[in-house]
Design an enzyme around this catalytic site. Structure first.
Site, PDB file in Angstrom:
ATOM      1  N   GLU A 128      11.074   1.540  10.191  1.00 43.74           N
ATOM      2  CA  GLU A 128      10.348   1.230   8.947  1.00 43.74           C
ATOM      3  C   GLU A 128       9.280   0.156   9.166  1.00 43.74           C
ATOM      4  OE1 GLU A 128      10.752   2.521   5.546  1.00 43.74           O
ATOM      5  OE2 GLU A 128      11.394   4.067   6.916  1.00 43.74           O
ATOM      6  N   TYR A 150      12.211  -4.104   2.157  1.00 43.00           N
ATOM      7  CA  TYR A 150      13.178  -3.912   3.252  1.00 43.00           C
ATOM      8  C   TYR A 150      12.497  -4.097   4.610  1.00 43.00           C
ATOM      9  CZ  TYR A 150      15.972  -1.435   6.708  1.00 43.00           C
ATOM     10  OH  TYR A 150      16.653  -1.106   7.861  1.00 43.00           O
ATOM     11  N   LYS A 154      12.967  -6.926   7.573  1.00 41.66           N
ATOM     12  CA  LYS A 154      13.363  -6.597   8.953  1.00 41.66           C
ATOM     13  C   LYS A 154      12.322  -7.113   9.949  1.00 41.66           C
ATOM     14  CE  LYS A 154      17.370  -4.480   8.718  1.00 41.66           C
ATOM     15  NZ  LYS A 154      18.541  -4.793   9.548  1.00 41.66           N
TER      16      LYS A 154
HETATM   17  N1  GDD Z   1      17.500   8.244  -0.349  1.00 42.64           N
HETATM   18  C1  GDD Z   1      16.736   9.255  -0.750  1.00 42.64           C
HETATM   19  N2  GDD Z   1      17.158  10.022  -1.821  1.00 42.64           N
HETATM   20  N3  GDD Z   1      15.597   9.528  -0.084  1.00 42.64           N
HETATM   21  C2  GDD Z   1      14.858  10.599  -0.488  1.00 42.64           C
HETATM   22  C3  GDD Z   1      15.243  11.414  -1.566  1.00 42.64           C
HETATM   23  C4  GDD Z   1      16.441  11.105  -2.275  1.00 42.64           C
HETATM   24  O1  GDD Z   1      16.839  11.775  -3.216  1.00 42.64           O
HETATM   25  N4  GDD Z   1      14.323  12.409  -1.690  1.00 42.64           N
HETATM   26  C5  GDD Z   1      13.407  12.211  -0.741  1.00 42.64           C
HETATM   27  N5  GDD Z   1      13.719  11.107  -0.005  1.00 42.64           N
HETATM   28  C6  GDD Z   1      12.946  10.581   1.130  1.00 42.64           C
HETATM   29  C7  GDD Z   1      12.610   9.101   1.051  1.00 42.64           C
HETATM   30  O2  GDD Z   1      11.457   8.899   0.235  1.00 42.64           O
HETATM   31  C8  GDD Z   1      12.386   8.795   2.540  1.00 42.64           C
HETATM   32  O3  GDD Z   1      11.071   9.113   2.918  1.00 42.64           O
HETATM   33  C9  GDD Z   1      13.314   9.764   3.258  1.00 42.64           C
HETATM   34  O4  GDD Z   1      13.759  10.705   2.285  1.00 42.64           O
HETATM   35  C10 GDD Z   1      14.510   9.110   3.915  1.00 42.64           C
HETATM   36  O5  GDD Z   1      15.124   8.244   2.988  1.00 42.64           O
HETATM   37  P1  GDD Z   1      16.539   7.551   3.301  1.00 42.64           P
HETATM   38  O6  GDD Z   1      17.520   8.557   3.736  1.00 42.64           O
HETATM   39  O7  GDD Z   1      16.884   6.724   2.118  1.00 42.64           O
HETATM   40  O8  GDD Z   1      16.273   6.667   4.595  1.00 42.64           O
HETATM   41  P2  GDD Z   1      15.056   5.694   4.975  1.00 42.64           P
HETATM   42  O9  GDD Z   1      14.167   6.408   5.940  1.00 42.64           O
HETATM   43  O10 GDD Z   1      14.433   5.116   3.779  1.00 42.64           O
HETATM   44  O11 GDD Z   1      15.801   4.507   5.721  1.00 42.64           O
HETATM   45  C11 GDD Z   1      16.880   4.696   6.631  1.00 42.64           C
HETATM   46  O12 GDD Z   1      16.416   4.747   7.978  1.00 42.64           O
HETATM   47  C12 GDD Z   1      15.763   3.552   8.444  1.00 42.64           C
HETATM   48  C13 GDD Z   1      15.321   3.781   9.902  1.00 42.64           C
HETATM   49  O13 GDD Z   1      16.411   3.874  10.769  1.00 42.64           O
HETATM   50  C14 GDD Z   1      17.837   3.521   6.421  1.00 42.64           C
HETATM   51  O14 GDD Z   1      18.998   3.718   7.201  1.00 42.64           O
HETATM   52  C15 GDD Z   1      17.189   2.210   6.850  1.00 42.64           C
HETATM   53  O15 GDD Z   1      18.129   1.162   6.732  1.00 42.64           O
HETATM   54  C16 GDD Z   1      16.718   2.367   8.315  1.00 42.64           C
HETATM   55  O16 GDD Z   1      16.085   1.180   8.741  1.00 42.64           O
END
Ligand code: GDD
Length: 339
Positions: A128, A150, A154
């Site tokens: 991120e 976030y 980090k």
């Molecule tokens: N959570 C979520 N829920 N995300 C969604 C949704 C939904 O309904 N629909 C689409 N998304 C999209 C988000 O906008 C984002 O682009 C992507 O799905 C992934 O979201 P997350 O699974 O919430 O993960 P993240 O990428 O934001 O963050 C995770 O990965 C990072 C990199 O390793 C987390 O684990 C972070 O803590 C970590 O740093």
């Protein structure tokens, strides 16, 4: 060997504690006490594994507590995984995200410096940090352009670690890890939300999956592979920073398609943006989009260049996208069947 894991009750703690125990480590976990007495993913571990983990109840925002544990235990390694890790939530609660992620990391660094300077520390940084990256793929030299509270927190953590490493000659390494998922991923993250939703729809439940930005592009790997990378970073000759990912890019929509294909279902996409829907062959609505689930700023277009980790640590991701999606969906179907 002795290791302390902060945030042991999360997904990565689940895999890391098993890896360390299998290597003969004495494993200590730091856990925040809660009224439900839940220990997160620790509760999912088999009893004979769980009984070997020594839990210390306390908070990383309390430096005295951390210093005391480090003075008493003098661990060989500390894996600092505890964080407010949900990017979406950080937009609504920037203050608590900064308190835990910046303050907590500073406390861990200070406690190591004052009470156990020979401890090797791993810090969970993140892809991120790249925000909307200015180059693809991304490696350790790609500029950091954070786009969420976030990611900002980090970035402060990563720079605290770099500064303490250089200023006080401490062994502290940053893992710039891309998204890593698994069958024990929290249901608020998109991959597990999809795998659980597909399992439910496959069982005949009729509620469609409601998602946000389907076009976000991420690099998704299997968490079990990444904890091995964390461990390898601390066995390396020098403290350093490493990117870890799979080198593959996929959209959220791809993840949905792949997840439904595991249960033999096809998704037909019609419309765009918030009006996009995913239909089954029988025209049943499987997926809908909600504007409420979009983030104020998206960070994506991710693809890891993990050459440095491969060349210096001999690290490779074993599980790639298709296999990851399959294992998550199959695990959720199994869980539903056993209810
Ligand atoms: N959570 C979520 N829920 N995300 C969604 C949704 C939904 O309904 N629909 C689409 N998304 C999209 C988000 O906008 C984002 O682009 C992507 O799905 C992934 O979201 P997350 O699974 O919430 O993960 P993240 O990428 O934001 O963050 C995770 O990965 C990072 C990199 O390793 C987390 O684990 C972070 O803590 C970590 O740093």
């Amino acid at each position: 060997m002795k290791a302390i894991v902060t945030g042991i009750s999360g997904q990565d703690g689940y895999f890391l504690s098993q890896l360390l125990l299998s290597k003969g480590y004495e494993v200590h976990g730091i856990l925040r006490r809660n009224s439900s007495m839940s220990q997160g993913t620790i509760d999912l571990l088999p009893l004979d594994v769980r009984k070997d983990i020594i839990i210390h109840y306390g908070d990383i925002t309390d430096e005295n507590f951390l210093s005391k544990i480090l003075k008493e235990e003098k661990p060989d390694e500390l894996y600092h995984l505890a964080a407010q890790s949900f990017v979406g939530y950080s937009f609504e609660n920037a203050q608590s995200t900064y308190d835990v992620n910046i303050g907590g990391t500073l406390n861990v660094c200070n406690a190591i410096r004052s009470s156990s300077p020979d401890t090797r520390m791993y810090f969970a940084a993140t892809s991120e940090l790249f925000g909307k990256p200015i180059e693809t793929p991304q490696n350790e030299k790609t500029p950091f352009l954070p786009r969420s509270p976030y990611a900002i927190s980090k970035l402060a953590g990563l720079w605290t670690v770099r500064t303490y490493r250089d200023a006080y000659k401490l062994f502290m390494s940053n893992g710039i890890l891309f998204n890593h998922e698994s069958e024990v991923r929290g249901p608020e993250f998109v991959t597990r939300k999809i795998s659980m939703g597909v399992a439910r729809l496959h069982q005949g439940l009729t509620e469609p999956l409601i998602l946000g930005n389907l076009s976000a592009v991420k690099d998704w790997g299997y968490a079990k592979d990444y904890v091995e990378g964390m461990w390898k970073m601390l066995q390396y000759d020098i403290p350093d920073d490493f990117v870890m990912g799979t080198g593959e890019s996929h959209t959220v929509r791809d993840f949905v398609d792949e997840a439904f294909s595991v249960v033999g279902m096809n998704v037909k996409w019609i419309g765009t943006g918030v009006n996009e829907v995913g239909l089954s062959d029988e025209e049943k609505v499987l997926v809908k989009v909600s504007r409420d689930l979009y983030r104020p700023l998206e960070s994506d277009n991710y693809r890891a260049d993990y050459t440095k980790a491969r060349e210096k640590l001999g690290w490779e991701p074993r599980v790639k996208f298709k296999e990851l999606v399959r294992l998550m969906v199959e695990s959720d179907i199994k869980a539903l069947n056993s209810q």
